[in-house]
Design an enzyme around this catalytic site. Structure first.
Site, mmCIF file in Angstrom:
data_model
loop_
_atom_site.group_PDB
_atom_site.id
_atom_site.type_symbol
_atom_site.label_atom_id
_atom_site.label_comp_id
_atom_site.label_asym_id
_atom_site.label_seq_id
_atom_site.Cartn_x
_atom_site.Cartn_y
_atom_site.Cartn_z
ATOM 1 N N LEU A 48 -6.968 8.919 2.034
ATOM 2 C CA LEU A 48 -6.318 10.164 2.285
ATOM 3 C C LEU A 48 -5.342 9.915 3.435
ATOM 4 O O LEU A 48 -4.496 10.341 3.698
ATOM 5 C CB LEU A 48 -7.276 11.100 2.719
ATOM 6 C CG LEU A 48 -8.124 11.989 1.806
ATOM 7 C CD1 LEU A 48 -9.076 12.762 2.269
ATOM 8 C CD2 LEU A 48 -7.132 12.692 0.701
ATOM 9 N N GLN A 49 -5.560 8.795 4.230
ATOM 10 C CA GLN A 49 -4.764 8.469 5.507
ATOM 11 C C GLN A 49 -3.452 8.223 4.851
ATOM 12 O O GLN A 49 -2.392 8.336 5.685
ATOM 13 C CB GLN A 49 -5.335 7.364 6.159
ATOM 14 C CG GLN A 49 -6.653 7.595 7.027
ATOM 15 C CD GLN A 49 -7.293 6.655 7.354
ATOM 16 O OE1 GLN A 49 -7.114 6.102 8.413
ATOM 17 N NE2 GLN A 49 -8.183 5.950 6.411
ATOM 18 N N ARG A 50 -3.217 7.704 3.681
ATOM 19 C CA ARG A 50 -1.905 7.228 3.057
ATOM 20 C C ARG A 50 -1.373 7.999 1.942
ATOM 21 O O ARG A 50 -0.211 8.216 1.510
ATOM 22 C CB ARG A 50 -1.894 5.827 2.495
ATOM 23 C CG ARG A 50 -2.956 5.519 1.572
ATOM 24 C CD ARG A 50 -3.099 3.969 1.390
ATOM 25 N NE ARG A 50 -3.854 3.737 0.047
ATOM 26 C CZ ARG A 50 -4.317 2.373 0.049
ATOM 27 N NH1 ARG A 50 -4.308 1.600 0.573
ATOM 28 N NH2 ARG A 50 -4.623 2.248 -1.611
ATOM 29 N N THR B 207 4.969 1.276 6.087
ATOM 30 C CA THR B 207 3.775 0.841 6.370
ATOM 31 C C THR B 207 3.065 1.974 7.303
ATOM 32 O O THR B 207 3.515 2.458 8.180
ATOM 33 C CB THR B 207 3.437 -0.249 6.968
ATOM 34 O OG1 THR B 207 2.113 -0.541 7.192
ATOM 35 C CG2 THR B 207 4.110 -0.707 8.267
ATOM 36 N N ILE B 208 1.649 2.549 6.847
ATOM 37 C CA ILE B 208 1.008 3.427 7.741
ATOM 38 C C ILE B 208 0.430 2.599 9.127
ATOM 39 O O ILE B 208 0.219 3.242 9.706
ATOM 40 C CB ILE B 208 -0.142 4.052 6.875
ATOM 41 C CG1 ILE B 208 -1.207 3.176 6.372
ATOM 42 C CG2 ILE B 208 0.442 5.060 5.846
ATOM 43 C CD1 ILE B 208 -2.409 3.987 5.961
ATOM 44 N N ASP B 209 0.301 1.448 8.657
ATOM 45 C CA ASP B 209 -0.103 0.386 9.841
ATOM 46 C C ASP B 209 0.717 0.539 11.373
ATOM 47 O O ASP B 209 0.510 0.069 12.341
ATOM 48 C CB ASP B 209 -0.454 -0.830 9.442
ATOM 49 C CG ASP B 209 -1.679 -0.766 8.492
ATOM 50 O OD1 ASP B 209 -2.666 0.026 8.555
ATOM 51 O OD2 ASP B 209 -1.878 -1.512 7.524
ATOM 52 N N ASN C 60 4.422 -5.644 5.547
ATOM 53 C CA ASN C 60 4.656 -7.108 6.071
ATOM 54 C C ASN C 60 4.736 -7.959 4.745
ATOM 55 O O ASN C 60 5.632 -9.057 4.772
ATOM 56 C CB ASN C 60 3.410 -7.347 6.653
ATOM 57 C CG ASN C 60 3.799 -7.780 8.231
ATOM 58 O OD1 ASN C 60 4.820 -8.532 8.453
ATOM 59 N ND2 ASN C 60 3.262 -7.185 9.339
ATOM 60 N N MET D 75 -8.250 3.448 9.263
ATOM 61 C CA MET D 75 -7.566 2.251 8.820
ATOM 62 C C MET D 75 -6.930 1.485 9.996
ATOM 63 O O MET D 75 -6.401 2.102 10.741
ATOM 64 C CB MET D 75 -6.417 2.568 7.629
ATOM 65 C CG MET D 75 -7.294 2.920 6.312
ATOM 66 S SD MET D 75 -5.921 3.064 4.810
ATOM 67 C CE MET D 75 -6.962 3.419 3.501
ATOM 68 N N GLY E 40 0.925 -1.010 0.155
ATOM 69 C CA GLY E 40 0.142 -0.055 0.128
ATOM 70 C C GLY E 40 0.860 1.005 0.002
ATOM 71 O O GLY E 40 1.991 1.325 0.547
#
Length: 408
Positions: free
Chosen positions: A299-301, A142-144, A114, A188, A12
């Site tokens: 938009l978060q990423r 990763t934004i996560d 990941n 997310m 992503g």
């Protein structure tokens, strides 16, 4: 001059991944130990299809690198291609190796999360088994923020800054009317709640919003959620809620399962969205006040207009570090960030074996979630605060951000 280098991006998008690409390319150039620098378009799929570009010809000036670092998403494009195990389909690996031989590649870097680290693990193991002297390294993104071994992942800080900013603005919007309301912000986070937790950064001395924060690390109860809202309405007219898209009930099912398609990607990950709308309907039917849901979505990423300078500096730095470690002879590793100091905040770069990172998820520590399971602790805020600091001066054109587009 040494062997050539190939770099690719996967998974992503983030607002900082191109800064890692920039750092790696710049480090390769100034090392004097690497020949040409190539990029694979669309990850390993691009290698298999021969879609390889000369990055030396695409990035020629300091301005090119600056624009690249301020451009969200992936300049080289991405893929969600899952490599088979080396013993299952040797032909795929032979084709990949043939392509790398054709371009005289001695160093391969894969920037991703990941699933991308799974690719790094398989390729490094295959090359070692074949006796190939090709250094393989992962560069985290990763934004996560769910990669193991690293204190945090490049891309997360800018996403957290955008979420905190957006939630802050949503709070202002929700407070204009003197009537009871509930605003639900869906954020997310499939299995890890780091992004949703970052909404707590929006709190200031004037408001306690977001008033409720629900993460996927703990079981979610609709009944408890409704009770939390009704309790808060006795003190607060405009309740703001942040909820992870991946919250699950005690039986392990997604809370908004009836609102989701059930479709999965090549890695078996289910496409998630809908929990905000689901909870909006629960509030409307059970509480009856004004209610709306907001899904921040992509938009978060991709929100490069609120980049964290800390995030961009570290994304660039970890790309540079990966190249340095590979030139020292290391392979089968991921360059990671270590938090050296909290106050003042300082970080350093290290490398960790790919086996300790690939297919390993890093969740929010349970002690950073309140016992009521509807908020985060002060320790979480202390962890988050340094990661969103600093502003980035991004280039503009016609009054809009200027983006780097690869011409190949």
């Amino acid at each position: 001059m040494g062997k050539n280098m190939l770099i690719a991006q996967s998974g992503g998008p983030t607002a900082a991944i191109n800064a890692s690409l920039s750092g790696a390319v710049q480090q390769a150039r100034c090392s004097g130990q690497i020949g040409k620098v190539y990029g694979a378009r669309f990850g390993v799929e691009g290698i298999l299809k021969g879609n390889i570009v000369d990055l030396d010809g695409c990035l020629r000036s300091e301005e090119d690198f600056h624009v690249l670092e301020c451009t969200p998403s992936m300049a080289l494009g991405s893929c969600r291609y899952k490599l088979p195990a080396p013993g299952e389909d040797g032909e795929v690996y032979r084709r990949l190796l043939q392509a790398l031989h054709e371009y005289e590649i001695g160093y391969f870097f894969y920037i991703g999360g990941n699933d991308s680290m799974d690719t790094v693990a398989k390729l490094s193991r295959y090359f070692a088994e074949q006796g190939e002297d090709i250094k393989v390294a992962g560069v985290p993104k990763t934004i996560d923020n769910d990669l193991a071994e690293t204190d945090h992942s490049p891309g997360f800080g800018s996403a957290a800054k955008f979420i905190a900013t957006a939630v802050q603005e949503i709070i202002r919007d929700a407070s204009v009317y003197d009537t009871r309301s509930v605003t639900i912000v869906e954020i997310m986070g499939r299995d890890a709640g780091w992004l949703t937790a970052s909404s707590a950064l929006a709190r200031d001395e004037h408001t306690g919003a977001p008033h409720l924060i629900y993460l996927p690390e703990v079981p979610f109860s609709v009944a408890d959620f409704l009770g939390d809202v009704e309790r808060l309405h006795k003190e607060v007219k405009n309740v703001v809620v942040a909820v992870s898209e991946g919250v699950r009930t005690a039986d392990g099912r997604y809370a908004a399962e009836s609102y989701q398609s059930g479709v999965v990607d090549t890695f078996g990950h289910r496409y998630l969205s809908g929990v905000g709308k689901y909870l909006e309907n629960m509030v409307r039917h059970n509480i009856g006040c004004k209610v709306r849901s907001v899904e921040l979505n992509v938009l978060q990423r991709a929100a490069a207009h609120v980049l964290s300078a800390t995030d961009i500096d570290e994304a660039r730095g970890v790309g540079q570090a990966a190249v340095r470690f590979a030139l020292e002879g290391k392979t089968g590793f991921v360059a990671v960030i270590r938090r050296a100091s909290q106050e003042p905040y300082e970080a350093s770069y290290d490398c960790a074996p790919i086996e300790r990172i690939a297919n390993v998820a890093r969740n929010v520590p349970p002690e950073w979630i309140t016992p009521e399971r509807n908020d985060v602790t002060g320790e979480m805020l202390r962890y988050l605060e340094p990661l969103i600091l600093g502003e980035v001066r991004f280039p503009t054109e016609r009054g809009l951000p200027k983006h780097f587009l690869l011409r190949a």
